[in-house]
Design an enzyme around this catalytic site. Sequence first.
Site, PDB file in Angstrom:
ATOM      1  NE  ARG A 295      39.241  23.275  48.579  1.00  0.00           N
ATOM      2  CZ  ARG A 295      38.071  23.568  49.096  1.00  0.00           C
ATOM      3  NH1 ARG A 295      37.670  24.840  49.138  1.00  0.00           N
ATOM      4  NH2 ARG A 295      37.291  22.625  49.578  1.00  0.00           N
ATOM      5  CE1 TYR A 439      45.777  16.019  45.593  1.00  0.00           C
ATOM      6  CE2 TYR A 439      46.404  14.244  47.059  1.00  0.00           C
ATOM      7  CZ  TYR A 439      46.750  15.182  46.117  1.00  0.00           C
ATOM      8  OH  TYR A 439      48.045  15.278  45.707  1.00  0.00           O
ATOM      9  CD  GLU A 440      43.652  18.943  50.345  1.00  0.00           C
ATOM     10  OE1 GLU A 440      42.784  19.513  51.026  1.00  0.00           O
ATOM     11  OE2 GLU A 440      44.485  18.164  50.829  1.00  0.00           O
ATOM     12  N   GLY A 441      38.894  18.585  47.866  1.00  0.00           N
ATOM     13  CA  GLY A 441      37.639  19.012  47.252  1.00  0.00           C
ATOM     14  C   GLY A 441      37.658  18.657  45.784  1.00  0.00           C
TER      15      GLY A 441
END
Length: 595
Positions: A295, A439-441
């Site tokens: 993140r 992406y990555e949340g």
Amino acid sequence: MAYQAPVRDYQFLFENVFKTDQYSNLKGFADADSATVMAIMEEAAKFTEEVVHPINITGDKEGCVLNADKTVTAPKGYKEAYKALTEAGWTALSGDPQYGGQGLPHFVNTAFSEMLSGASSAFGMYPGLTEGAISALTAGGTQEQKDLYLPKLISGEWSGTMNLTEPHCGTDLSLLRTKAVPNGDGSYRITGQKIWISAGEHDFTSNICHLVLARLEGAPAGVKGISLFLVPKFIPDADGNPGERNKLECAGLEHKMGIHGNSTCVMMYDEAKGFLLGQENEGLKIMFYMMNNARFGVGLQGLAIGHAALVAANQFAKDRLQGRALTGPKNPTGPADSILVHPDVRRMLLESRALIEGGRAFLTWVSLLSDLAKVAEDEAGREKASDSVSLLIPVIKAYLTEKGLKVTQDAMQVHGGSGFTEHFPASQYMRDVRITLIYEGTNGVQALDLVGRKLPSKGGRALQAFLAEIDAYIAAEEAGSIVPAYIKALKDTKAKLFDGTMWLMQNGMGNPDAAAAGSMDYLHLFGLTCTAYMWARMAKEAQAEVSAGSTDPFFDTKLKVGRVFLERILPDADAHLIKMKAGSEGLMELADDQF
């Protein structure tokens, strides 16, 4: 158009703003004096500008190819660039010296990573994913696993991935179906399908180490029953070299909007041999080390692409002749003036610069905090830094990618119709940056994480420390400040953040929808407060240099860009506070069948 690495800006941040030499007594910092770090930055700029950036456009055009034997061939030049990357030791910058790393602080690696990602975002993802695998292995691996895998991952001889997502299971990992069955010898058979696996298969490392979330038979339901396994493409032999081919393969490549040079794979595991990391059913706990690393890296990626797009837009604006200045010709001997004479073009370029330079300082600050979380002199210092990093990770990820998109969008607008063609780099930057918000949340998930988890964590300890640091800085600088406008702006913005926090406490606990509805605006308010803090610190140092008689135009320019931040970006704080206080009624009153 050529990429330009932000070397001078990093020098200012390291030497003037954060004064990193003050930490020379701490582990890792002794070898990171200013002279050494700037020599590294100069070489990093040369490498990223001359070796990596030339493959950026060709990588976008060619993409990756899935071969009949399920191997993947990366775009032309990627394999050679990766070899140059590892041979020069760039992947080992902040690696643990015990496993062959150079042991330099994270803030040094952050600066290099921005340059690498700005030069070619898709290429920079390959070593970036490996860094995440290293963090998870360091946190959860046995000593034997660390001794075997870390030296090869740090050197770049092997690479790493993270395997979370499944076709039916994205953010909600409680639905995960990939299963693990013990073999009876300490290893496990891993079976399942994972999708959207960045760098899942390629042709420039001798092994790929997949970190795979899976569920043991009989494990508790939900996220409490998830374990983490290291599943190598080739099972290491007795000498630690790639041996037997494991039962896993790339079943397909995603055809994406952008980052074409990175192989985004559908990975199939058919009773592949895997090795447990950490304890059974505690996989998510270890994976969060990798996810937090990722993140932070995605926030960095958004900023890096924004910087690259801005560099291209600046170059285009200087060269593009179109119309005349409203106040009279500025290029009287030419057929037209450059578009830099137009205030709206300047608005886009200068707002972008203020966002990028403020964001870069924010990124550097958090990377320095992550160093102090490990090596600060006392436990209290390490705890405070660790709390701050945890609190700020969702802000870094979401705020910097949102602003990276805005900068990239404005860069395309500056290019006009040319930006919408493939003859100029603006369109690639636009396609590449868009994924960073997802992406990555997703950024919405980051906002929920900030409001629902990070704020109340440990009784609000991290938030209280953050607000106290801002208050202490204002108190120390307010009287007799050489940049009073910045201190007042920081004080006012922090007050709005505090107001928003109190509103969440009063309204969010009784009505979770109210907290969720305001979470994104709250995150933006948090990001604005952080960048206001950074700009106050940067302006102070720049003004001090100007007042001392410096003739370096860098400092005067910094102050002029900072003024744009104060006048044209920081006022957004009022809008975000008003919107979050509107609550959730307007969003939730429409029935599902009315959509």
